[in-house]
Design a protein around this motif. Sequence first.
Motif, PDB file in Angstrom:
ATOM      1  N   HIS A  40       0.794  -1.230   0.000  1.00 40.76           N
ATOM      2  CA  HIS A  40       0.000   0.000   0.000  1.00 40.76           C
ATOM      3  C   HIS A  40       0.826   1.280   0.000  1.00 40.76           C
ATOM      4  O   HIS A  40       0.249   2.370  -0.121  1.00 40.76           O
ATOM      5  CB  HIS A  40      -0.927   0.000   1.225  1.00 40.76           C
ATOM      6  N   GLY A  41       2.137   1.182   0.143  1.00 35.85           N
ATOM      7  CA  GLY A  41       2.980   2.356   0.151  1.00 35.85           C
ATOM      8  C   GLY A  41       3.176   2.916   1.555  1.00 35.85           C
ATOM      9  O   GLY A  41       2.388   2.676   2.458  1.00 35.85           O
ATOM     10  N   ARG A  42       4.276   3.672   1.708  1.00 32.73           N
ATOM     11  CA  ARG A  42       4.621   4.258   3.002  1.00 32.73           C
ATOM     12  C   ARG A  42       4.206   5.727   3.012  1.00 32.73           C
ATOM     13  O   ARG A  42       4.838   6.557   2.343  1.00 32.73           O
ATOM     14  CB  ARG A  42       6.115   4.120   3.269  1.00 32.73           C
ATOM     15  N   PRO A  43       3.174   6.079   3.768  1.00 34.59           N
ATOM     16  CA  PRO A  43       2.720   7.479   3.779  1.00 34.59           C
ATOM     17  C   PRO A  43       3.769   8.394   4.396  1.00 34.59           C
ATOM     18  O   PRO A  43       4.365   8.069   5.431  1.00 34.59           O
ATOM     19  CB  PRO A  43       1.446   7.434   4.631  1.00 34.59           C
ATOM     20  N   GLN A  44       3.998   9.531   3.764  1.00 36.73           N
ATOM     21  CA  GLN A  44       4.972  10.502   4.252  1.00 36.73           C
ATOM     22  C   GLN A  44       4.319  11.670   4.976  1.00 36.73           C
ATOM     23  O   GLN A  44       5.001  12.490   5.582  1.00 36.73           O
ATOM     24  CB  GLN A  44       5.798  11.041   3.070  1.00 36.73           C
ATOM     25  N   GLY A  45       3.008  11.761   4.921  1.00 34.91           N
ATOM     26  CA  GLY A  45       2.263  12.824   5.597  1.00 34.91           C
ATOM     27  C   GLY A  45       0.841  12.358   5.840  1.00 34.91           C
ATOM     28  O   GLY A  45       0.397  11.334   5.302  1.00 34.91           O
ATOM     29  N   LEU A  46       0.101  13.130   6.643  1.00 35.57           N
ATOM     30  CA  LEU A  46      -1.256  12.718   6.991  1.00 35.57           C
ATOM     31  C   LEU A  46      -2.154  12.643   5.764  1.00 35.57           C
ATOM     32  O   LEU A  46      -3.059  11.801   5.689  1.00 35.57           O
ATOM     33  CB  LEU A  46      -1.853  13.677   8.026  1.00 35.57           C
ATOM     34  N   ALA A  47      -1.930  13.517   4.796  1.00 38.29           N
ATOM     35  CA  ALA A  47      -2.765  13.517   3.588  1.00 38.29           C
ATOM     36  C   ALA A  47      -2.626  12.202   2.826  1.00 38.29           C
ATOM     37  O   ALA A  47      -3.555  11.793   2.110  1.00 38.29           O
ATOM     38  CB  ALA A  47      -2.395  14.698   2.692  1.00 38.29           C
ATOM     39  N   GLU A  48      -1.487  11.534   2.969  1.00 38.42           N
ATOM     40  CA  GLU A  48      -1.254  10.290   2.237  1.00 38.42           C
ATOM     41  C   GLU A  48      -1.874   9.073   2.917  1.00 38.42           C
ATOM     42  O   GLU A  48      -1.715   7.945   2.445  1.00 38.42           O
ATOM     43  CB  GLU A  48       0.249  10.080   2.042  1.00 38.42           C
ATOM     44  N   LEU A  49      -2.595   9.286   4.023  1.00 38.46           N
ATOM     45  CA  LEU A  49      -3.293   8.171   4.671  1.00 38.46           C
ATOM     46  C   LEU A  49      -4.567   7.786   3.930  1.00 38.46           C
ATOM     47  O   LEU A  49      -5.174   6.748   4.241  1.00 38.46           O
ATOM     48  CB  LEU A  49      -3.628   8.530   6.120  1.00 38.46           C
ATOM     49  N   GLN A  50      -4.986   8.635   2.978  1.00 36.73           N
ATOM     50  CA  GLN A  50      -6.138   8.291   2.162  1.00 36.73           C
ATOM     51  C   GLN A  50      -5.881   6.955   1.461  1.00 36.73           C
ATOM     52  O   GLN A  50      -4.841   6.755   0.842  1.00 36.73           O
ATOM     53  CB  GLN A  50      -6.386   9.377   1.113  1.00 36.73           C
ATOM     54  N   GLY A  51      -6.840   6.059   1.562  1.00 34.76           N
ATOM     55  CA  GLY A  51      -6.695   4.748   0.926  1.00 34.76           C
ATOM     56  C   GLY A  51      -6.072   3.693   1.818  1.00 34.76           C
ATOM     57  O   GLY A  51      -6.050   2.517   1.449  1.00 34.76           O
ATOM     58  N   HIS A  52      -5.558   4.099   2.984  1.00 28.37           N
ATOM     59  CA  HIS A  52      -5.000   3.118   3.914  1.00 28.37           C
ATOM     60  C   HIS A  52      -6.087   2.583   4.839  1.00 28.37           C
ATOM     61  O   HIS A  52      -7.135   3.210   5.044  1.00 28.37           O
ATOM     62  CB  HIS A  52      -3.870   3.749   4.739  1.00 28.37           C
ATOM     63  N   HIS A  53      -5.817   1.414   5.410  1.00 29.89           N
ATOM     64  CA  HIS A  53      -6.746   0.761   6.331  1.00 29.89           C
ATOM     65  C   HIS A  53      -6.111   0.630   7.713  1.00 29.89           C
ATOM     66  O   HIS A  53      -4.890   0.574   7.847  1.00 29.89           O
ATOM     67  CB  HIS A  53      -7.144  -0.628   5.822  1.00 29.89           C
ATOM     68  N   ALA A  54      -6.970   0.569   8.709  1.00 28.00           N
ATOM     69  CA  ALA A  54      -6.526   0.374  10.089  1.00 28.00           C
ATOM     70  C   ALA A  54      -7.047  -0.951  10.622  1.00 28.00           C
ATOM     71  O   ALA A  54      -7.956  -1.565  10.047  1.00 28.00           O
ATOM     72  CB  ALA A  54      -7.032   1.515  10.979  1.00 28.00           C
ATOM     73  N   VAL A  55      -6.462  -1.384  11.719  1.00 27.93           N
ATOM     74  CA  VAL A  55      -7.069  -2.409  12.563  1.00 27.93           C
ATOM     75  C   VAL A  55      -7.753  -1.655  13.692  1.00 27.93           C
ATOM     76  O   VAL A  55      -7.112  -0.856  14.373  1.00 27.93           O
ATOM     77  CB  VAL A  55      -6.018  -3.382  13.136  1.00 27.93           C
ATOM     78  N   ASP A  56      -9.041  -1.851  13.873  1.00 29.71           N
ATOM     79  CA  ASP A  56      -9.758  -1.129  14.919  1.00 29.71           C
ATOM     80  C   ASP A  56      -9.430  -1.717  16.291  1.00 29.71           C
ATOM     81  O   ASP A  56      -9.461  -2.944  16.487  1.00 29.71           O
ATOM     82  CB  ASP A  56     -11.269  -1.194  14.694  1.00 29.71           C
ATOM     83  N   ASN A  57      -9.110  -0.820  17.221  1.00 26.95           N
ATOM     84  CA  ASN A  57      -8.845  -1.191  18.617  1.00 26.95           C
ATOM     85  C   ASN A  57     -10.089  -0.822  19.424  1.00 26.95           C
ATOM     86  O   ASN A  57     -10.391   0.356  19.593  1.00 26.95           O
ATOM     87  CB  ASN A  57      -7.610  -0.437  19.123  1.00 26.95           C
ATOM     88  N   LEU A  58     -10.811  -1.830  19.929  1.00 30.49           N
ATOM     89  CA  LEU A  58     -12.074  -1.601  20.607  1.00 30.49           C
ATOM     90  C   LEU A  58     -11.863  -1.354  22.089  1.00 30.49           C
ATOM     91  O   LEU A  58     -11.119  -2.076  22.755  1.00 30.49           O
ATOM     92  CB  LEU A  58     -13.006  -2.798  20.416  1.00 30.49           C
ATOM     93  N   SER A  59     -12.538  -0.344  22.610  1.00 34.17           N
ATOM     94  CA  SER A  59     -12.461  -0.040  24.036  1.00 34.17           C
ATOM     95  C   SER A  59     -13.087  -1.155  24.854  1.00 34.17           C
ATOM     96  O   SER A  59     -14.186  -1.637  24.544  1.00 34.17           O
ATOM     97  CB  SER A  59     -13.180   1.283  24.327  1.00 34.17           C
ATOM     98  N   ALA A  60     -12.384  -1.576  25.908  1.00 34.97           N
ATOM     99  CA  ALA A  60     -12.933  -2.597  26.797  1.00 34.97           C
ATOM    100  C   ALA A  60     -14.111  -2.068  27.602  1.00 34.97           C
ATOM    101  O   ALA A  60     -14.901  -2.842  28.140  1.00 34.97           O
ATOM    102  CB  ALA A  60     -11.841  -3.105  27.743  1.00 34.97           C
ATOM    103  N   THR A  61     -14.233  -0.742  27.678  1.00 31.22           N
ATOM    104  CA  THR A  61     -15.315  -0.127  28.452  1.00 31.22           C
ATOM    105  C   THR A  61     -16.549   0.137  27.607  1.00 31.22           C
ATOM    106  O   THR A  61     -17.665  -0.227  27.975  1.00 31.22           O
ATOM    107  CB  THR A  61     -14.845   1.194  29.087  1.00 31.22           C
TER     108      THR A  61
END
Length: 304
Positions: free
Chosen positions: A176-197
């Motif tokens: 997916h490429g290495r983003p160099q700035g916040l604008a380049e996060l478009q198109g990237h995916h995360a793993v969601d971290n769910l709150s235990a609360t």
Amino acid sequence: MDRFEAIRLFTRIVELGSFSRAAEQLGITRAGATQAIQQLEARLGVRLLARTTRQVTPTLDGSDYYQRCSAILADLDEAEAAFSQAGRSPRGRLRVDLPGSLCRLVLMPALPDFCRRYPEIRIEFSISDRQIDPLREGVDCVLRIGALDEDLPLVARRLAVLPLVTCASRTYLERHGRPQGLAELQGHHAVDNLSATTGKAFAFEFMCADQVERLNLPASVAVNDGGGYVAACCAGLGLIQVPLFHVAHQLASGELEEILPAHRPPAMPLHLLYPPNRQATARLRAFIDWAGALFARAPERLAG
């Protein structure tokens, strides 16, 4: 049962919300606990506890009596400890609740030192990421990362401030490429971290010129466990944000790579918390001092 034993039983019932659990902790029968409280209420001439099929709660008189009794018992425990522990190593059971990653990666590697210093303390760890009430859960202290629940009245000692990182697996970044700035996060995916609360996913946070910018990235996988969260990242399922100590090994080996290091998330505090209405026992004071020294002298365990 004498008066002090009945008072101690009463305070444990209030703290645990249960006759059975309090009786078990104090080594008496459920019937014996019920009889002792009935006798205590008869002697005082007031009803101390309201009982339902699901829980036991103090009445207004019971709440006032509990506050007074807690202070008396704390003073008594402190006086006894001052003499009984004189010249002796702290002893007994110490119950500590903490996140699994902190236990596995930081506390356990250092624990042999604590055990050598205090061989007569039996330390029992319970693993959880949720905010708990130590009194109701029957633990002596808790270690927590992040903001504290202000509605839970506990004594808090800050042990460290933990740096956080945003990272991804090498295979994910190659795809997916290495983003160099916040604008380049478009198109990237995360793993969601769910709150235990709350059960909700935490947003990603980035520091930009002393301001916190929050982003929600699309995710096809959600996890409510720290170990599983990192494992999902290692499997190439998306970006994650975690305390640096949690992924220090993977970063050193090259399995994971930090991205956007100039925009790291805000650091998070690590606190040790314990109930305010109890005097810290000698074994709890020993653990508090040891943990404070551990985090003060071992930043490499926390900062990679």
